[in-house]
Enzyme design. Structure first.
Site, PDB file in Angstrom:
ATOM      1  N   GLU A  31      -8.220   4.194  11.734  1.00 55.62           N
ATOM      2  CA  GLU A  31      -7.191   3.840  12.709  1.00 55.62           C
ATOM      3  C   GLU A  31      -6.988   4.984  13.690  1.00 55.62           C
ATOM      4  O   GLU A  31      -7.719   5.982  13.664  1.00 55.62           O
ATOM      5  CB  GLU A  31      -5.881   3.492  11.994  1.00 55.62           C
ATOM      6  CG  GLU A  31      -5.337   4.617  11.121  1.00 55.62           C
ATOM      7  CD  GLU A  31      -4.026   4.252  10.434  1.00 55.62           C
ATOM      8  OE1 GLU A  31      -2.981   4.402  11.099  1.00 55.62           O
ATOM      9  OE2 GLU A  31      -4.053   3.819   9.257  1.00 55.62           O
ATOM     10  N   ASP A  68      -9.753   3.177   5.596  1.00 53.89           N
ATOM     11  CA  ASP A  68      -8.661   3.132   6.566  1.00 53.89           C
ATOM     12  C   ASP A  68      -9.112   3.892   7.806  1.00 53.89           C
ATOM     13  O   ASP A  68      -9.157   5.120   7.822  1.00 53.89           O
ATOM     14  CB  ASP A  68      -7.418   3.779   5.941  1.00 53.89           C
ATOM     15  CG  ASP A  68      -6.228   3.850   6.898  1.00 53.89           C
ATOM     16  OD1 ASP A  68      -6.357   3.411   8.056  1.00 53.89           O
ATOM     17  OD2 ASP A  68      -5.175   4.360   6.476  1.00 53.89           O
ATOM     18  N   ASP A  86       0.860  -1.181   0.000  1.00 55.23           N
ATOM     19  CA  ASP A  86       0.000   0.000   0.000  1.00 55.23           C
ATOM     20  C   ASP A  86       0.893   1.226   0.000  1.00 55.23           C
ATOM     21  O   ASP A  86       1.947   1.248   0.630  1.00 55.23           O
ATOM     22  CB  ASP A  86      -0.956  -0.001   1.200  1.00 55.23           C
ATOM     23  CG  ASP A  86      -0.247  -0.093   2.536  1.00 55.23           C
ATOM     24  OD1 ASP A  86       0.067   0.966   3.116  1.00 55.23           O
ATOM     25  OD2 ASP A  86      -0.014  -1.219   3.016  1.00 55.23           O
TER      26      ASP A  86
END
Length: 275
Positions: free
Chosen positions: A165, A163, A74
Site C-alpha cells: 500500500e 500488504d 486484522d
C-alpha cells in the site's frame, strides 16, 4: 615539525572523542534500520490500512447488507494483547495478524495474537507489510516465512498476505517505476509460493495499485484479492480480478479498528485455509 622521542602529542578533548563515537554509532544504526521521513512514523510501526484513510478518505457508510458476509479482523502490535473471546462472541470468525515488515521488524505481540485467535476458534493467517525500497521481494518473502508467515494444512491457517500500500515512510511508490514494482511483487509472490506451496493473498487499494503498478492484472488468476475501501461497497477492483476475496471496510470497528468481510460463506473461508 616532527616530534622528538618522548615528546607528548596533545590529547583530543573528551567532548570531541564522545562526538566521534556517537557519530560512528549513528552510522552503524543507519545500516541496520532504514531511515524514515523526519515527521513520519518509526520503521516497524506500519500496519494494514494505515495509509488508506489519508489517501482515500472513507464515506463512513456501513456495508450493504447484501455484501455482509463472514466477519474478520486484522491486527498488529498497535492492538497489543487482543481480547479474542470478545471478538469471537461478536461474530468474528477469521483474523490476520501482522508478522513482519520489510526485513527488519517482527511484531512483538505476534504470539498472543496468532495463537490467541486460533485458540478461541478462529481461522487465522499472517501478513507482511512490504517496504520495497529496503530490500528485494525475494528477501522479504523469505524474512516473512522465517518469522511467522508460513502455512500448514491444519484447516485453521490462511495463506500469507502481502500488504502492499501507500508508503508511510516516504515516496508513495517506494521510489520504484511501475514495471519495477511489478517485478518486486512478482519476486515476493514466487518466493512465497516456492517456500510454502501456497499463493499469497494480495492486500491493496485500487488507487495505489493503479498508480504504482500501472493497474497490472497479471496476478489475478492465482492470488486472492483483499481490497481496502472504507465505504458501503468495495468499489471498482484492480485490473484482472473479477471479484474480491476479502474486503477491509473500516478502520473504526468494535474491539479492534480494522474489520473485514469475506466474500462467501464460512465454508469458503475454510476452503481458502485448506488450499
Amino acid at each position: 615539525m616532527s616530534h622528538s622521542i618522548g615528546s607528548r602529542v596533545p590529547h583530543r578533548p573528551l567532548a570531541a572523542v564522545i562526538g566521534t563515537v556517537l557519530t560512528a554509532l549513528g552510522m552503524l544504526t543507519a545500516l541496520v534500520v532504514p531511515a524514515q521521513a523526519a515527521d513520519g512514523p518509526e520503521r516497524g510501526e506500519a500496519y494494514m490500512g494505515m495509509t488508506v484513510e489519508k489517501y482515500e478518505p472513507g464515506t463512513g457508510e456501513a456495508p450493504n447488507s447484501t455484501q455482509a458476509t463472514v466477519e474478520g479482523v486484522d491486527v498488529s502490535s498497535h492492538q497489543g494483547n487482543v481480547a479474542w473471546s470478545t471478538l469471537w462472541n461478536s461474530g468474528v470468525r477469521w483474523a490476520y495478524v501482522k508478522a513482519t515488515e520489510g526485513n527488519y521488524y517482527q511484531n512483538t505481540y505476534f504470539t498472543q495474537q496468532y495463537n490467541g485467535s486460533y485458540n478461541v476458534g478462529m481461522i487465522r493467517g499472517s501478513y507482511h507489510f512490504a517496504t520495497p525500497d529496503v530490500s528485494s521481494g525475494t528477501n522479504q518473502a523469505n524474512y516473512f516465512v522465517d518469522h511467522g508467515g508460513g502455512w500448514s494444512r491444519d484447516g485453521k491457517t490462511l495463506p500469507g498476505a502481502l500488504d502492499i500500500e501507500y508508503n508511510p515512510y516516504g515516496a508513495t511508490c517506494y521510489g520504484k517505476s511501475q514495471s519495477g514494482m511489478v517485478t518486486w511483487i512478482r519476486d515476493f509472490l514466487n518466493t512465497y509460493k516456492s517456500r510454502t506451496g501456497r499463493y499469497a493473498v494480495i492486500y491493496s487499494t485500487t488507487d495505489w495499485w493503479t498508480t504504482c503498478t500501472g493497474n497490472y492484472g497479471g496476478f489475478a488468476t492465482n492470488h486472492p484479492l483483499w481490497i481496502a475501501r472504507y465505504a458501503s461497497s468495495p468499489g471498482t477492483l484492480p485490473a484482472g480480478w473479477p471479484f474480491y476475496t476479502m474486503w477491509q471496510y473500516t478502520s473504526t470497528g468494535p474491539t479492534v479498528g480494522d474489520h473485514n468481510k469475506f466474500n462467501g460463506a464460512y465454508d469458503r473461508v475454510q476452503a481458502l485455509a485448506n488450499g
